[in-house]
Enzyme design. Structure first.
Site, PDB file in Angstrom:
ATOM      1  N   SER A  69       0.888  -1.126   0.001  1.00  0.00           N
ATOM      2  CA  SER A  69       0.173   0.157   0.078  1.00  0.00           C
ATOM      3  C   SER A  69       0.764   1.442   0.084  1.00  0.00           C
ATOM      4  O   SER A  69       0.227   2.310  -0.341  1.00  0.00           O
ATOM      5  CB  SER A  69      -0.920  -0.114   1.087  1.00  0.00           C
ATOM      6  OG  SER A  69      -0.144   0.068   2.437  1.00  0.00           O
TER       7      SER A  69
ATOM      8  N   LYS B 232      -5.410   5.456   8.101  1.00  0.00           N
ATOM      9  CA  LYS B 232      -4.210   6.036   7.832  1.00  0.00           C
ATOM     10  C   LYS B 232      -4.463   7.697   7.710  1.00  0.00           C
ATOM     11  O   LYS B 232      -3.283   8.275   8.040  1.00  0.00           O
ATOM     12  CB  LYS B 232      -3.971   5.414   6.569  1.00  0.00           C
ATOM     13  CG  LYS B 232      -3.431   4.020   6.613  1.00  0.00           C
ATOM     14  CD  LYS B 232      -3.084   3.285   5.207  1.00  0.00           C
ATOM     15  CE  LYS B 232      -2.698   1.917   5.389  1.00  0.00           C
ATOM     16  NZ  LYS B 232      -2.599   1.395   3.940  1.00  0.00           N
TER      17      LYS B 232
END
Length: 351
Positions: free
Chosen positions: A243, A288
């Site tokens: 990611s 995040k």
């Protein structure tokens, strides 16, 4: 004068110890995740002859993931940014902890390679390739491939057509029906083998549209040797998975070009990337955002592509940013080019 009740006190402490042990050490069939860190990449990535003028910084963002215990399970109910995930959504039924970490490391390594390629291609820097085939990293339970393929197999051809990249493999396996057969040429332990496989519908838990069929190969990886000029290195990290690809690309690109594209800002983000610079979805976008906000990021790049439950990662990240009241701006991107175009429009941050 009454006798001391020592046995009672001993039993009470024993029960307390047992309760603490059960709450903290008994593992449930779930994983627990929460916001992780935002890590600046200038000290992690090095391009020979770098411009050395980065005033701001690019940051990858992470989530923390661990096997759930009763304590973690209960703790997750006290924040919408702590998640409980069924074990089967994280790793395969027969996958050990070692297998899982090895797969995550392999996905990260592949992500770094694609990030390098995307950055070098966009910066018109020199990059050359030697292709070997496509590595099998994960097989879906209940699908045909698990019966005849093994993790680590190298697919070199399908029905006689050469397979150089993961995209080649996916393209050559598309458009088939459930009663069709394909022949794969694979290399296993140095030996070339022909394998014939049929197709079947995907298990319900993979959320694939009805009627779509496949072999059951998940997350294939292009196996190739790539040469870069100037040379680029990425330090080893314990962070796994793919990611961080977009943010790796941005940092590498910034070191390749003469100007500082950060314009003095701390810029975080997430998203997979392929070697053409196309950004893909990830998990944990909302978590995040929390990590990036705590690290002081001014902008956050989020993939404007599906992230699950019908919403894009961008929509998930935007909702999280509004929920926590951050001034950080969430920017939707579908490619490295989108991120670069946004950065081109920024004015330099005032000192």
């Amino acid at each position: 004068m009454s006798e001391p009740r020592k046995p009672f006190f001993k039993m009470r402490y024993l029960l307390i110890f047992i309760a603490i042990f059960l709450l903290n050490f008994i593992q449930l069939p779930y994983y627990y995740s929460q916001p992780g860190i935002a890590q600046e990449l200038e000290d992690v990535i090095s391009v020979e002859g770098t411009n050395g003028i980065e005033e701001g910084g690019f940051m990858l963002t992470t989530i923390e993931l661990a096997k759930a215990t009763p304590m973690y399970y209960a703790w997750s109910f006290f924040s919408s940014y702590r998640h409980i995930i069924p074990e089967e959504q994280v790793r395969g039924a027969d996958e050990t902890d070692s297998d899982y970490h090895e797969r995550q490391s392999l996905l990260m390594s592949n992500s770094q390679e694609m990030a390098k390629i995307a950055a070098y291609e966009h910066a018109d820097a020199d990059v050359t390739y030697e292709y070997h085939g496509v590595l099998i990293t994960t097989l879906m339970e209940g699908m045909p491939a698990v019966e005849k393929l093994e993790v680590g197999d190298l697919v070199t051809a399908i029905n006689g057509e050469p397979v150089h990249t993961a995209e080649d493999l996916l393209d050559l396996l598309s458009g088939y029906a459930e009663d069709d057969q394909v022949e794969l040429l694979i290399v296993r332990d140095g030996e070339t083998i022909e394998v014939e496989l049929g197709f079947s519908e995907f298990p319900e838990e993979y959320n694939v549209e009805d009627g779509r069929v496949g072999l059951g190969i998940l997350s294939p990886i292009t196996d190739r040797d790539v040469t870069y000029s100037p040379n680029v290195t990425i330090d080893e990290t314990e962070i796994g998975g793919p990611s961080a690809g977009l943010m790796y690309s941005l940092e590498i690109y910034n070191q390749l070009v003469p100007e500082d594209i950060t314009h003095g800002y701390l810029i975080a983000g997430t998203g997979t990337i392929n070697d053409e610079g196309i950004v893909g979805p990830i998990g944990g976008a909302s978590q995040k955002v929390v990590a990036a906000d705590k690290a002081g990021a001014v902008y956050f790049f989020a993939p404007n592509v599906g992230g699950g439950q019908g919403e894009t990662n961008y929509e998930e990240a935007k909702a999280a940013a509004e929920d926590i009241g951050t001034e950080m701006q969430v920017i939707p991107v579908e490619s490295l080019e989108d991120a670069l175009l946004f950065l081109e429009e920024l004015s330099d941050q005032e000192s």
